[in-house]
Design a protein around this motif. Sequence first.
Motif, PDB file in Angstrom:
ATOM      1  N   ASN B 109       0.808  -1.224   0.000  1.00  0.00           N
ATOM      2  CA  ASN B 109       0.000   0.000   0.000  1.00  0.00           C
ATOM      3  C   ASN B 109       0.841   1.276   0.000  1.00  0.00           C
ATOM      4  O   ASN B 109       0.297   2.378  -0.061  1.00  0.00           O
ATOM      5  CB  ASN B 109      -0.956  -0.001   1.199  1.00  0.00           C
ATOM      6  CG  ASN B 109      -2.410  -0.134   0.758  1.00  0.00           C
ATOM      7  OD1 ASN B 109      -2.700  -0.078  -0.435  1.00  0.00           O
ATOM      8  ND2 ASN B 109      -3.310  -0.288   1.718  1.00  0.00           N
ATOM      9  N   TRP B 128      -9.752  -1.796   2.837  1.00  0.00           N
ATOM     10  CA  TRP B 128      -9.950  -1.070   4.098  1.00  0.00           C
ATOM     11  C   TRP B 128     -10.749   0.195   3.798  1.00  0.00           C
ATOM     12  O   TRP B 128     -10.238   1.148   3.213  1.00  0.00           O
ATOM     13  CB  TRP B 128      -8.584  -0.724   4.708  1.00  0.00           C
ATOM     14  CG  TRP B 128      -8.625  -0.178   6.102  1.00  0.00           C
ATOM     15  CD1 TRP B 128      -9.723   0.075   6.884  1.00  0.00           C
ATOM     16  CD2 TRP B 128      -7.488   0.183   6.901  1.00  0.00           C
ATOM     17  NE1 TRP B 128      -9.362   0.556   8.110  1.00  0.00           N
ATOM     18  CE2 TRP B 128      -7.976   0.637   8.154  1.00  0.00           C
ATOM     19  CE3 TRP B 128      -6.123   0.161   6.697  1.00  0.00           C
ATOM     20  CZ2 TRP B 128      -7.137   1.075   9.181  1.00  0.00           C
ATOM     21  CZ3 TRP B 128      -5.292   0.602   7.714  1.00  0.00           C
ATOM     22  CH2 TRP B 128      -5.792   1.046   8.940  1.00  0.00           C
ATOM     23  N   THR B 129     -12.021   0.120   4.139  1.00  0.00           N
ATOM     24  CA  THR B 129     -12.876   1.312   4.048  1.00  0.00           C
ATOM     25  C   THR B 129     -13.383   1.571   5.457  1.00  0.00           C
ATOM     26  O   THR B 129     -13.097   0.802   6.388  1.00  0.00           O
ATOM     27  CB  THR B 129     -14.064   1.090   3.108  1.00  0.00           C
ATOM     28  OG1 THR B 129     -14.891   0.047   3.666  1.00  0.00           O
ATOM     29  CG2 THR B 129     -13.605   0.669   1.710  1.00  0.00           C
ATOM     30  N   ARG B 132     -15.455  -1.619   6.024  1.00  0.00           N
ATOM     31  CA  ARG B 132     -14.912  -2.977   5.886  1.00  0.00           C
ATOM     32  C   ARG B 132     -13.389  -2.973   5.868  1.00  0.00           C
ATOM     33  O   ARG B 132     -12.760  -2.084   5.314  1.00  0.00           O
ATOM     34  CB  ARG B 132     -15.410  -3.617   4.584  1.00  0.00           C
ATOM     35  CG  ARG B 132     -16.895  -3.958   4.598  1.00  0.00           C
ATOM     36  CD  ARG B 132     -17.294  -4.609   3.280  1.00  0.00           C
ATOM     37  NE  ARG B 132     -16.561  -5.860   3.044  1.00  0.00           N
ATOM     38  CZ  ARG B 132     -16.425  -6.427   1.835  1.00  0.00           C
ATOM     39  NH1 ARG B 132     -16.932  -5.847   0.770  1.00  0.00           N
ATOM     40  NH2 ARG B 132     -15.759  -7.574   1.711  1.00  0.00           N
ATOM     41  N   LYS B 133     -12.842  -4.002   6.458  1.00  0.00           N
ATOM     42  CA  LYS B 133     -11.386  -4.164   6.477  1.00  0.00           C
ATOM     43  C   LYS B 133     -11.117  -5.636   6.180  1.00  0.00           C
ATOM     44  O   LYS B 133     -11.583  -6.517   6.932  1.00  0.00           O
ATOM     45  CB  LYS B 133     -10.865  -3.769   7.864  1.00  0.00           C
ATOM     46  CG  LYS B 133      -9.386  -3.462   7.947  1.00  0.00           C
ATOM     47  CD  LYS B 133      -9.059  -2.893   9.337  1.00  0.00           C
ATOM     48  CE  LYS B 133      -7.582  -2.836   9.595  1.00  0.00           C
ATOM     49  NZ  LYS B 133      -7.283  -2.548  11.013  1.00  0.00           N
ATOM     50  N   ALA B 136      -8.756  -7.457   9.602  1.00  0.00           N
ATOM     51  CA  ALA B 136      -8.903  -6.447  10.656  1.00  0.00           C
ATOM     52  C   ALA B 136      -7.698  -6.446  11.593  1.00  0.00           C
ATOM     53  O   ALA B 136      -7.099  -5.405  11.870  1.00  0.00           O
ATOM     54  CB  ALA B 136     -10.183  -6.692  11.449  1.00  0.00           C
ATOM     55  N   ARG B 138      -4.084  -6.667  12.788  1.00  0.00           N
ATOM     56  CA  ARG B 138      -2.727  -6.529  12.252  1.00  0.00           C
ATOM     57  C   ARG B 138      -1.771  -6.376  13.430  1.00  0.00           C
ATOM     58  O   ARG B 138      -1.599  -5.287  13.971  1.00  0.00           O
ATOM     59  CB  ARG B 138      -2.651  -5.313  11.313  1.00  0.00           C
ATOM     60  CG  ARG B 138      -3.651  -5.427  10.164  1.00  0.00           C
ATOM     61  CD  ARG B 138      -3.609  -4.273   9.197  1.00  0.00           C
ATOM     62  NE  ARG B 138      -4.657  -4.418   8.173  1.00  0.00           N
ATOM     63  CZ  ARG B 138      -4.826  -3.593   7.150  1.00  0.00           C
ATOM     64  NH1 ARG B 138      -4.033  -2.547   6.999  1.00  0.00           N
ATOM     65  NH2 ARG B 138      -5.797  -3.789   6.275  1.00  0.00           N
ATOM     66  N   GLY B 148      -5.378   0.551  15.982  1.00  0.00           N
ATOM     67  CA  GLY B 148      -6.165  -0.390  15.187  1.00  0.00           C
ATOM     68  C   GLY B 148      -6.017  -1.780  15.798  1.00  0.00           C
ATOM     69  O   GLY B 148      -5.065  -2.022  16.549  1.00  0.00           O
ATOM     70  N   ASP B 246      -5.965   6.981   8.428  1.00  0.00           N
ATOM     71  CA  ASP B 246      -6.504   5.735   7.902  1.00  0.00           C
ATOM     72  C   ASP B 246      -8.025   5.847   7.716  1.00  0.00           C
ATOM     73  O   ASP B 246      -8.651   6.832   8.145  1.00  0.00           O
ATOM     74  CB  ASP B 246      -6.069   4.557   8.782  1.00  0.00           C
ATOM     75  CG  ASP B 246      -6.772   4.516  10.128  1.00  0.00           C
ATOM     76  OD1 ASP B 246      -7.951   4.952  10.246  1.00  0.00           O
ATOM     77  OD2 ASP B 246      -6.155   4.024  11.093  1.00  0.00           O
ATOM     78  N   ASN B 248     -10.391   4.722   9.171  1.00  0.00           N
ATOM     79  CA  ASN B 248     -11.154   4.885  10.408  1.00  0.00           C
ATOM     80  C   ASN B 248     -10.877   6.215  11.084  1.00  0.00           C
ATOM     81  O   ASN B 248     -11.302   6.447  12.210  1.00  0.00           O
ATOM     82  CB  ASN B 248     -10.865   3.724  11.370  1.00  0.00           C
ATOM     83  CG  ASN B 248     -11.296   2.393  10.781  1.00  0.00           C
ATOM     84  OD1 ASN B 248     -10.482   1.490  10.570  1.00  0.00           O
ATOM     85  ND2 ASN B 248     -12.579   2.269  10.481  1.00  0.00           N
TER      86      ASN B 248
END
Lengths: 478, 478
Positions: B109, B128-129, B132-133, B136, B138, B148, B246, B248
């Motif tokens: 990315n 990753w919106t 939705r990820k 999730a 990481r 996160g 990010d 979120n």
Amino acid sequence: MCLGDDPTCAAFAEHRLRYRRDMQPERRAFLKSGFVASGGAAALAAGGLSLVSPALAEVGKGARPSVHHHLPATAETVHWGYFSRSLTPQVEIASGDYVTIETLTHHANDDAERMVTGDPGAESVFLWTKERKGVARRGAGPDDAKLGPGGGLGVHICTGPVAIRDAEPGDVLEVRILDVAPRPSANPKFKGSTFGSNAAAWWGYHYGDMLEGKKREVITIYEVDASGDRDWAKAVYSFPWPGVTDPNGILHPTIDYPGLPVDHTKTTRTFDVLKGIRVPIRPHFGTMGLAPAEAERVNSIPPSYTGGNIDNWRIGKGATMYYPVAVPGALFSVGDPHASQGDSELCGTAIECSLTGTFQFILHKKRDLAGTSLEALDFPMIETKDEWVLSGFSYPNYLRDLGPDAQNTIFQKSSLDLAMRDAFRKMRSFLMHAKGLTEDEAISLMSIAVDFGVTQVVDGNWGVHAIVKKALFAERTA
Amino acid sequence: MCLGDDPTCAAFAEHRLRYRRDMQPERRAFLKSGFVASGGAAALAAGGLSLVSPALAEVGKGARPSVHHHLPATAETVHWGYFSRSLTPQVEIASGDYVTIETLTHHANDDAERMVTGDPGAESVFLWTKERKGVARRGAGPDDAKLGPGGGLGVHICTGPVAIRDAEPGDVLEVRILDVAPRPSANPKFKGSTFGSNAAAWWGYHYGDMLEGKKREVITIYEVDASGDRDWAKAVYSFPWPGVTDPNGILHPTIDYPGLPVDHTKTTRTFDVLKGIRVPIRPHFGTMGLAPAEAERVNSIPPSYTGGNIDNWRIGKGATMYYPVAVPGALFSVGDPHASQGDSELCGTAIECSLTGTFQFILHKKRDLAGTSLEALDFPMIETKDEWVLSGFSYPNYLRDLGPDAQNTIFQKSSLDLAMRDAFRKMRSFLMHAKGLTEDEAISLMSIAVDFGVTQVVDGNWGVHAIVKKALFAERTA
């Protein structure tokens, strides 16, 4: 200095005799190599690897052609265990000249029968009776040290120094290693063979961390191929250090003074050692460099900014060294010849094996260095056929960094973590100044294409080297 | 698991479709390599490098021939930033089986256009919106970590685990890397090209020691040859980390969570970077190993006794790994693919570049190991065509050695000096137990023929490796 080639010399007859004796085939096999066969010294310059050569371009242009000198190793031509800015040069040369230099391992007396007997140079250096000692001082310590003059604070037999005319502090001396050859045994009993010694000694990395039994020093004698037919050595036998009482009556329960004559009526030899193991040969000079400016006499063990005991096996045939000149004349010396060493020199020594090298010296004057890769070089840099190798140390110039007691303190400060830091900084500087990268470019490149390795963990001032391949820059014009 | 080759599978049509899509030529160049052309998996065993192979000898003897599995990288088949003894296997295989495993770099990315767009596997993992990820969690941290889920305590996208039938603690798993191929860009705009990212990050060795300006993180995007015609990579452009908010809404001023989507409308790209520099390619897997037993979830960054993030570029095509099995099924995972890395991985990352590997797995049961080189193996061992490479760490098993807070403590304990000690002890043990030397023989040999190098100085549990050439033992029968 007449090498048997100057009929006007008063001692010409004697010098000529010595020259001819030195040329006996078993002892001087290296002179029969392609180097001389192909036309000798004059042919060497073409194959050079010089980084920047305004100085080289001048060589031979003047009235004076390059001269090839010869410096044998004898009690008169070596200094044992130290570098010094005050030593009288054995030979003074001009930039561009060649010198063939004999070096003797300080471990030859671990098996004098194989490595000293019958060899006049080695015999003169190792001579030690109650009445006479070929080289009295061994180390940078006091004359009246308990263990013997010099105290063993420094151990390497160094041949030299070679003074380079017009060399001054701030200049850079380029030293090309054109040829390296083993010194065969001069004892008829071992005709055609060459030997070396590996001492797993008290200063070794392993010494305080052994699995079996008590602490011990072990010597292993290796046979090294001198014919060029094989590229590996083999162990002959080993023995635990028996303790040695020297000719002056001093007992050495450990290897605490260099050149102690081992009495093999008192050793227990094991011939069943490392059976079937072939050790790759990497002939090189463990100790090679210039006299530092900071102290009158400097222990030969810790390497520093003018080189010395770097103990990197890449300093062999075909390699070129670049040293910052610290004193007038540069004062180059070389010793500690190795037949083979691994990165780390873990047990304290390599296969210590007498070698003869042929070197060319190119002086780069400070005034010519601005804007070149050698500008402000303040550490010993290694160039091989394919690589640049930079030497990081726990302390880059410990004599300056650690104050008046530096020569003792350094042995308490050994650290790979510090040496890694130094190697990182040197490589970053090299990539920025010699290769024209930005700091960010240098850092990215170091992470993906530079290899850091452990040079040695036994010389007080521990070493980490950084290697970058020349091929990376093949397309680059800057 | 049906790979589109089992018509009795309920989802055969879908699996077949996926299989055919996976086989599109640009994406699966590696399958066209000599490996498959020469007869595929069955032909591979012959070229193996196995140390001891009672287990291999059994392969194919029974009723069941070896099977070649395929494990793509998707949001369902990867775990991100941690190893765990509790993960459900993606595939269970038998000893002797082959698995082709896709791996994705967690740095894709940094330039999604080149490394994610159009690639269904990568798109599913990096999705990753706000709503939705794709993956999730990481890292091994808590679900509700500020940065996160998982907290970024561990960063590598690992594909797997692969369970090996009958594997039990005390066994040794041999993993042969039979083929490694880059994953070309799936974006038609970059057809035929492969890319990787190098991040000079806050965890890099250089970060607290920069010459110019303030601390900064810099990303450099490299193009890697995927054709096999060139053995070097080139920089495309670089940019300072711009800070990323990010999906979120959490701001990441530094690279403190993996897989952050860089918005290139906010970066300043420099295309004039590392001009004329060719970086040798050394494709390998930075992170590869088995689940440790000591903790439920283990941060993927510090390497340890079951392997993991060793970051040694020698773990590439042709190499074989030997791992001690710590949990039932062994649970092998692989990720952190690298196109190139230097010894030290100085700035914190390599050229991070998605790769696909083909592996063969051989299980060595504990009961068969007595008297073999693998008896009591308690660290990850690397075998290459010519060398044995042993991995030393600051702490050989930090999870055991550093107590309940080991996963945090290890980052305060990084030391090359400790890693050197571990590498020394492991090599001594290898020479004594695998090669039958006495301790004194092993120590002499290590000093003259074993090379110690800096593996990495960026993974908390720093690494020093010890390399011994196989040729040393060519004549030895023991």
